[in-house]
Design a protein around this motif. Structure first.
Motif, PDB file in Angstrom:
ATOM      1  N   ASP A   4       0.858  -1.186   0.000  1.00 25.13           N
ATOM      2  CA  ASP A   4       0.000   0.000   0.000  1.00 25.13           C
ATOM      3  C   ASP A   4       0.892   1.234   0.000  1.00 25.13           C
ATOM      4  O   ASP A   4       1.596   1.496   0.966  1.00 25.13           O
ATOM      5  CB  ASP A   4      -0.892  -0.043   1.248  1.00 25.13           C
ATOM      6  CG  ASP A   4      -1.871   1.126   1.295  1.00 25.13           C
ATOM      7  OD1 ASP A   4      -2.764   1.055   2.140  1.00 25.13           O
ATOM      8  OD2 ASP A   4      -1.720   2.071   0.512  1.00 25.13           O
ATOM      9  N   ASP A   6      -0.009   4.511  -0.327  1.00 23.04           N
ATOM     10  CA  ASP A   6      -0.813   5.737  -0.218  1.00 23.04           C
ATOM     11  C   ASP A   6      -0.122   6.727   0.711  1.00 23.04           C
ATOM     12  O   ASP A   6      -0.294   6.696   1.919  1.00 23.04           O
ATOM     13  CB  ASP A   6      -2.197   5.366   0.323  1.00 23.04           C
ATOM     14  CG  ASP A   6      -3.118   6.569   0.369  1.00 23.04           C
ATOM     15  OD1 ASP A   6      -2.981   7.444  -0.498  1.00 23.04           O
ATOM     16  OD2 ASP A   6      -3.974   6.604   1.260  1.00 23.04           O
ATOM     17  N   LYS A   7       0.702   7.599   0.139  1.00 19.35           N
ATOM     18  CA  LYS A   7       1.388   8.626   0.918  1.00 19.35           C
ATOM     19  C   LYS A   7       0.736   9.956   0.595  1.00 19.35           C
ATOM     20  O   LYS A   7       0.710  10.369  -0.558  1.00 19.35           O
ATOM     21  CB  LYS A   7       2.871   8.649   0.550  1.00 19.35           C
ATOM     22  CG  LYS A   7       3.579   7.336   0.901  1.00 19.35           C
ATOM     23  CD  LYS A   7       5.022   7.382   0.483  1.00 19.35           C
ATOM     24  CE  LYS A   7       5.721   6.063   0.809  1.00 19.35           C
ATOM     25  NZ  LYS A   7       7.123   6.056   0.371  1.00 19.35           N
ATOM     26  N   ARG A   8       0.218  10.640   1.606  1.00 22.99           N
ATOM     27  CA  ARG A   8      -0.571  11.835   1.340  1.00 22.99           C
ATOM     28  C   ARG A   8      -0.027  13.025   2.113  1.00 22.99           C
ATOM     29  O   ARG A   8       0.569  12.886   3.183  1.00 22.99           O
ATOM     30  CB  ARG A   8      -2.040  11.583   1.679  1.00 22.99           C
ATOM     31  CG  ARG A   8      -2.598  10.512   0.762  1.00 22.99           C
ATOM     32  CD  ARG A   8      -4.053  10.197   1.007  1.00 22.99           C
ATOM     33  NE  ARG A   8      -4.443   9.164   0.072  1.00 22.99           N
ATOM     34  CZ  ARG A   8      -4.967   9.391  -1.131  1.00 22.99           C
ATOM     35  NH1 ARG A   8      -5.198  10.611  -1.524  1.00 22.99           N
ATOM     36  NH2 ARG A   8      -5.268   8.404  -1.925  1.00 22.99           N
ATOM     37  N   PRO A  14      -2.293  12.845  -2.758  1.00 23.66           N
ATOM     38  CA  PRO A  14      -1.077  12.045  -2.804  1.00 23.66           C
ATOM     39  C   PRO A  14       0.155  12.925  -2.911  1.00 23.66           C
ATOM     40  O   PRO A  14       0.163  13.924  -3.613  1.00 23.66           O
ATOM     41  CB  PRO A  14      -1.253  11.202  -4.081  1.00 23.66           C
ATOM     42  CG  PRO A  14      -2.707  11.269  -4.405  1.00 23.66           C
ATOM     43  CD  PRO A  14      -3.190  12.571  -3.871  1.00 23.66           C
ATOM     44  N   GLN A 151      -9.316   9.740  -6.732  1.00 24.89           N
ATOM     45  CA  GLN A 151      -9.680   8.711  -5.770  1.00 24.89           C
ATOM     46  C   GLN A 151      -9.715   7.322  -6.399  1.00 24.89           C
ATOM     47  O   GLN A 151     -10.419   6.427  -5.925  1.00 24.89           O
ATOM     48  CB  GLN A 151     -11.030   9.040  -5.138  1.00 24.89           C
ATOM     49  CG  GLN A 151     -11.003  10.276  -4.259  1.00 24.89           C
ATOM     50  CD  GLN A 151     -12.365  10.634  -3.704  1.00 24.89           C
ATOM     51  OE1 GLN A 151     -13.389  10.069  -4.080  1.00 24.89           O
ATOM     52  NE2 GLN A 151     -12.390  11.602  -2.795  1.00 24.89           N
ATOM     53  N   ALA A 153      -8.392   3.577  -7.299  1.00 24.76           N
ATOM     54  CA  ALA A 153      -7.513   2.540  -6.760  1.00 24.76           C
ATOM     55  C   ALA A 153      -6.765   1.960  -7.949  1.00 24.76           C
ATOM     56  O   ALA A 153      -7.368   1.433  -8.880  1.00 24.76           O
ATOM     57  CB  ALA A 153      -8.330   1.455  -6.062  1.00 24.76           C
ATOM     58  N   ASP A 171       0.431   7.373  -8.083  1.00 27.40           N
ATOM     59  CA  ASP A 171       0.127   8.010  -6.798  1.00 27.40           C
ATOM     60  C   ASP A 171      -0.663   9.296  -6.989  1.00 27.40           C
ATOM     61  O   ASP A 171      -1.507   9.654  -6.171  1.00 27.40           O
ATOM     62  CB  ASP A 171       1.416   8.321  -6.039  1.00 27.40           C
ATOM     63  CG  ASP A 171       2.048   7.096  -5.397  1.00 27.40           C
ATOM     64  OD1 ASP A 171       1.395   6.041  -5.357  1.00 27.40           O
ATOM     65  OD2 ASP A 171       3.203   7.201  -4.954  1.00 27.40           O
ATOM     66  N   LYS A 175      -4.827   5.938  -5.142  1.00 27.34           N
ATOM     67  CA  LYS A 175      -4.141   5.071  -4.187  1.00 27.34           C
ATOM     68  C   LYS A 175      -3.540   3.888  -4.942  1.00 27.34           C
ATOM     69  O   LYS A 175      -4.255   3.165  -5.644  1.00 27.34           O
ATOM     70  CB  LYS A 175      -5.118   4.584  -3.131  1.00 27.34           C
ATOM     71  CG  LYS A 175      -4.495   3.811  -1.974  1.00 27.34           C
ATOM     72  CD  LYS A 175      -5.548   3.531  -0.907  1.00 27.34           C
ATOM     73  CE  LYS A 175      -4.953   2.823   0.299  1.00 27.34           C
ATOM     74  NZ  LYS A 175      -5.948   2.590   1.369  1.00 27.34           N
ATOM     75  N   THR A 176      -2.239   3.694  -4.807  1.00 28.08           N
ATOM     76  CA  THR A 176      -1.523   2.677  -5.566  1.00 28.08           C
ATOM     77  C   THR A 176      -1.335   1.416  -4.743  1.00 28.08           C
ATOM     78  O   THR A 176      -0.927   1.470  -3.585  1.00 28.08           O
ATOM     79  CB  THR A 176      -0.141   3.207  -5.988  1.00 28.08           C
ATOM     80  OG1 THR A 176      -0.305   4.381  -6.772  1.00 28.08           O
ATOM     81  CG2 THR A 176       0.627   2.168  -6.790  1.00 28.08           C
TER      82      THR A 176
END
Length: 310
Positions: A4, A6-8, A14, A151, A153, A171, A175-176
């Protein structure tokens, strides 16, 4: 193992490590592709979109996306993203007459975000490797609204040295999830995920029809279920749209039928029957035959109602 990524940032978007000097080619500017290309351009990326119809060029330029009807304008791309409807369309753009792959430089990467079969994905990988190019499968879950809101995936599979070059792009779009090194893995997961949505739509349509024929409010049912046991985006969003008869296309019935047929073919290869998906296939064929082919696959609810005489 699922990775996962997902760095925000503090705004909830992202975090992107930009490579703004890279040229991103984009092929497949439908509702999803347009939203995705516009977001990448909004990040300051150099995005060049290939379109067949000249009248699209000004619309895309207004979104910050340069556009061309001339395929050779993509030959110097570092990464080419495809968001096309089926296996044949993806293969044609790269390996058909005037295919891009013959002129694309070695080391360039094809980031395939289309929903295609595992067989097509495996064949594309071999062809790109023969040309010294990278290939990453990155199909997405989400509709055009989710694409505009970043948003999606994004399900990624490919060689690490290839997908690492594309990671900041995926990203940026949502979400990657990196699930493996074989691109076909991502395509299979995407097809099966779509079948979860397809069967949910079919069941929702059947239940709404029963409630209406018994004189009860289906929205009350959806509100109770989504507030308790079925608190998912699919049931919430699609349930309300189905009840309202809102069939504005995101995934049209013919494209949904294509995905269903691909999933059933994968199931047959595995020797694993999917009878519920077979029901959805027949419903989609019925809906298209009745003239509903331009509608979203939420129109499965309309087919259920018609079958019940409503």
């Amino acid at each position: 193992m699922l990775d996962d990524l997902d760095k925000r940032n503090t705004n909830g978007n992202p975090q992107v490590v930009p490579r703004m000097s890279s040229k991103i080619g984009f092929v497949g500017l439908g509702l999803m592709g347009t939203a995705m290309a516009a977001n990448l351009a909004a990040d300051g990326r150099n995005v060049c979109a290939y379109v067949r119809r000249p009248e699209r060029i000004n619309d895309l330029r207004a979104l910050g996306v340069s556009a061309t009807t001339h395929r050779p304008d993509l030959f110097d791309s570092d990464i080419i993203i495809t968001m096309l409807p089926d296996d044949a369309a993806v293969r044609d753009i790269f390996f058909g007459p005037l295919g891009i792959a013959e002129s694309l430089r070695p080391g360039a990467i094809h980031l395939s975000m289309s929903t295609i079969s595992t067989g097509a994905s495996a064949a594309l990988l071999l062809e790109h490797e023969r040309h010294g190019q990278g290939y990453v499968a990155a199909p997405v879950f989400g509709n055009p609204d989710a694409a505009r809101a970043r948003q999606l995936a994004v399900i990624v599979a490919g060689k690490p040295e290839s997908y690492e070059h594309c990671r900041s792009l995926t990203d940026s779009l949502g979400k990657t999830f990196v699930i493996g090194t074989d691109p076909a893995q991502a395509n299979l997961l995407k097809l099966l995920g779509n079948m979860m949505t397809a069967t949910a739509l079919e069941v929702l349509g059947e239940i709404v029809t029963v409630l209406r024929k018994r004189g009860q409010d289906p929205q009350q049912f959806v509100d109770i279920m989504t507030g308790t046991m079925f608190d998912s985006r699919v049931h919430k969003n699609y349930g309300s749209r189905l009840i309202a008869g809102s069939y504005k296309p995101g995934l049209t019935m013919p494209l949904a039928l294509k995905d269903v047929r691909l999933a059933l073919a994968e199931a047959e290869l595995a020797g694993a029957p999917m009878p519920s998906v077979g029901v959805v296939r027949d419903r989609l064929i019925t809906g298209i035959a009745r003239g509903h082919g331009g509608l979203d696959w939420t129109a499965l609810g309309m087919v259920a109602s018609e079958e019940a005489g409503l």
